[in-house]
Design a protein around this motif. Structure first.
Motif, short mmCIF file in Angstrom:
data_model
loop_
_atom_site.label_atom_id
_atom_site.label_comp_id
_atom_site.label_asym_id
_atom_site.label_seq_id
_atom_site.Cartn_x
_atom_site.Cartn_y
_atom_site.Cartn_z
N ASN A 181 -88.17 -0.84 58.48
CA ASN A 181 -86.84 -0.81 59.12
C ASN A 181 -86.83 -2.69 59.08
O ASN A 181 -85.45 -3.68 58.75
CB ASN A 181 -86.41 -0.35 60.18
CG ASN A 181 -86.03 1.27 60.44
OD1 ASN A 181 -85.67 1.07 58.43
ND2 ASN A 181 -86.04 1.39 60.84
N ARG A 182 -87.57 -3.85 59.75
CA ARG A 182 -87.59 -4.81 59.99
C ARG A 182 -87.26 -5.63 58.49
O ARG A 182 -87.15 -6.71 57.70
CB ARG A 182 -88.47 -5.37 60.51
CG ARG A 182 -88.45 -5.20 61.99
CD ARG A 182 -89.05 -5.99 62.69
NE ARG A 182 -90.43 -5.58 63.14
CZ ARG A 182 -91.28 -4.72 63.24
NH1 ARG A 182 -90.38 -4.17 64.26
NH2 ARG A 182 -92.31 -4.69 63.16
N ALA A 183 -88.04 -4.99 57.72
CA ALA A 183 -88.58 -5.74 55.65
C ALA A 183 -87.40 -5.58 55.00
O ALA A 183 -87.14 -6.48 54.87
CB ALA A 183 -89.69 -4.92 55.60
N PHE A 184 -86.22 -4.80 55.02
CA PHE A 184 -85.09 -5.05 54.79
C PHE A 184 -84.27 -5.40 55.63
O PHE A 184 -82.89 -5.80 54.81
CB PHE A 184 -84.11 -3.42 54.96
CG PHE A 184 -85.32 -2.42 53.90
CD1 PHE A 184 -85.01 -2.48 52.81
CD2 PHE A 184 -85.91 -1.57 54.50
CE1 PHE A 184 -85.75 -1.94 51.85
CE2 PHE A 184 -86.59 -0.24 53.76
CZ PHE A 184 -86.02 -0.45 51.85
N VAL A 185 -84.27 -6.40 56.71
CA VAL A 185 -83.39 -7.30 57.49
C VAL A 185 -83.64 -8.57 56.35
O VAL A 185 -85.15 -9.27 56.50
CB VAL A 185 -83.11 -6.47 58.39
CG1 VAL A 185 -82.77 -8.24 59.05
CG2 VAL A 185 -83.20 -6.26 59.13
N GLU A 186 -82.84 -9.61 55.90
CA GLU A 186 -83.02 -10.21 55.01
C GLU A 186 -83.64 -11.65 55.96
O GLU A 186 -84.02 -12.57 55.73
CB GLU A 186 -81.81 -10.30 54.24
CG GLU A 186 -81.77 -9.96 52.65
CD GLU A 186 -82.13 -10.67 51.74
OE1 GLU A 186 -82.71 -11.86 51.62
OE2 GLU A 186 -83.16 -8.78 51.06
N THR A 187 -83.07 -11.43 57.29
CA THR A 187 -83.29 -13.10 58.22
C THR A 187 -84.71 -12.00 58.73
O THR A 187 -85.42 -13.85 59.96
CB THR A 187 -82.04 -13.20 59.08
OG1 THR A 187 -81.92 -11.71 59.76
CG2 THR A 187 -81.02 -13.25 58.35
#
Length: 199
Positions: free
Chosen positions: A122-128
């Motif tokens: 889930n964190r890997a999909f967040v660009e920032t």
């Protein structure tokens, strides 16, 4: 991914049933599993009540567990008492509590791995999100899972003394020769009563 999480609810029920009927099995289970290792919420709260009773040096049986749940404010008066009574009546075997406890621990670890990996995904999909921080967080979570595998919780000194007296009685009646593991060196075994299996 909609697959069910790893679990062994029937094994959980059997371990709780054994603990209700055999006090020697309680120590074995407490040394391997914790409340959070249980998947079923009802089984979790029953194990938590048993752990609290053990910490207070009180007996563990269907009546004391129901009473402890009441004191904890977590007793479902309609469903819990018959469920707890049913646990003690449907025990498959008292001989395999260690193996059953390890199955519960195994499923719990598998759920923990899935949780840590899902969080990282889930964190890997967040660009920032910083990729290296994400990787470090995943590694830290997995290390925490592995280091906490069989971390023993503190026990009341009374239980240690009871275990020691129980083992001394076994030595006296000849069912065991030493408290620990035999090393093959007779003088050393005699001096230390065998090697401590915890080492």
């Amino acid at each position: 991914m909609n697959r069910p999480l790893p679990q062994a609810v029937e094994v959980e029920k059997n371990v709780l049933g054994v603990m209700l009927t055999n006090k020697e099995c309680c120590a074995e289970a407490f040394s391997i599993i914790t409340t959070n290792d249980f998947y079923n919420p009802t089984n979790q709260k029953i194990f938590e009540a048993m752990k609290r009773l053990e910490e207070k040096c009180e007996g563990i049986d269907a009546v004391t567990v129901v009473n402890e749940l009441r004191e904890m404010g977590r007793l479902h008066t309609k469903d819990d008492p018959p469920y707890i009574t049913g646990l003690s009546l449907n025990v498959a075997s008292t001989h395999n509590v260690k193996e059953y406890s390890l199955i519960i621990k195994d499923k719990s670890i598998a759920r923990g791995i899935i949780q840590e990996c899902n969080n990282a995904i889930n964190r890997a999909f967040v660009e920032t999100e910083d990729v290296f921080e994400n990787l470090q967080s995943l590694e830290g979570g997995l290390v925490k899972l592995s280091t906490g595998l069989f971390k023993k919780e503190p026990r009341h000194v009374r239980h240690g003394i009871q275990d020691l007296l129980h083992n001394m009685e076994k030595i006296r009646n000849g069912s065991i020769r030493y408290l620990g593991l035999e090393t093959g060196y007779r003088e050393l075994d005699f001096l230390f009563s065998g090697l401590d299996p915890e080492l």
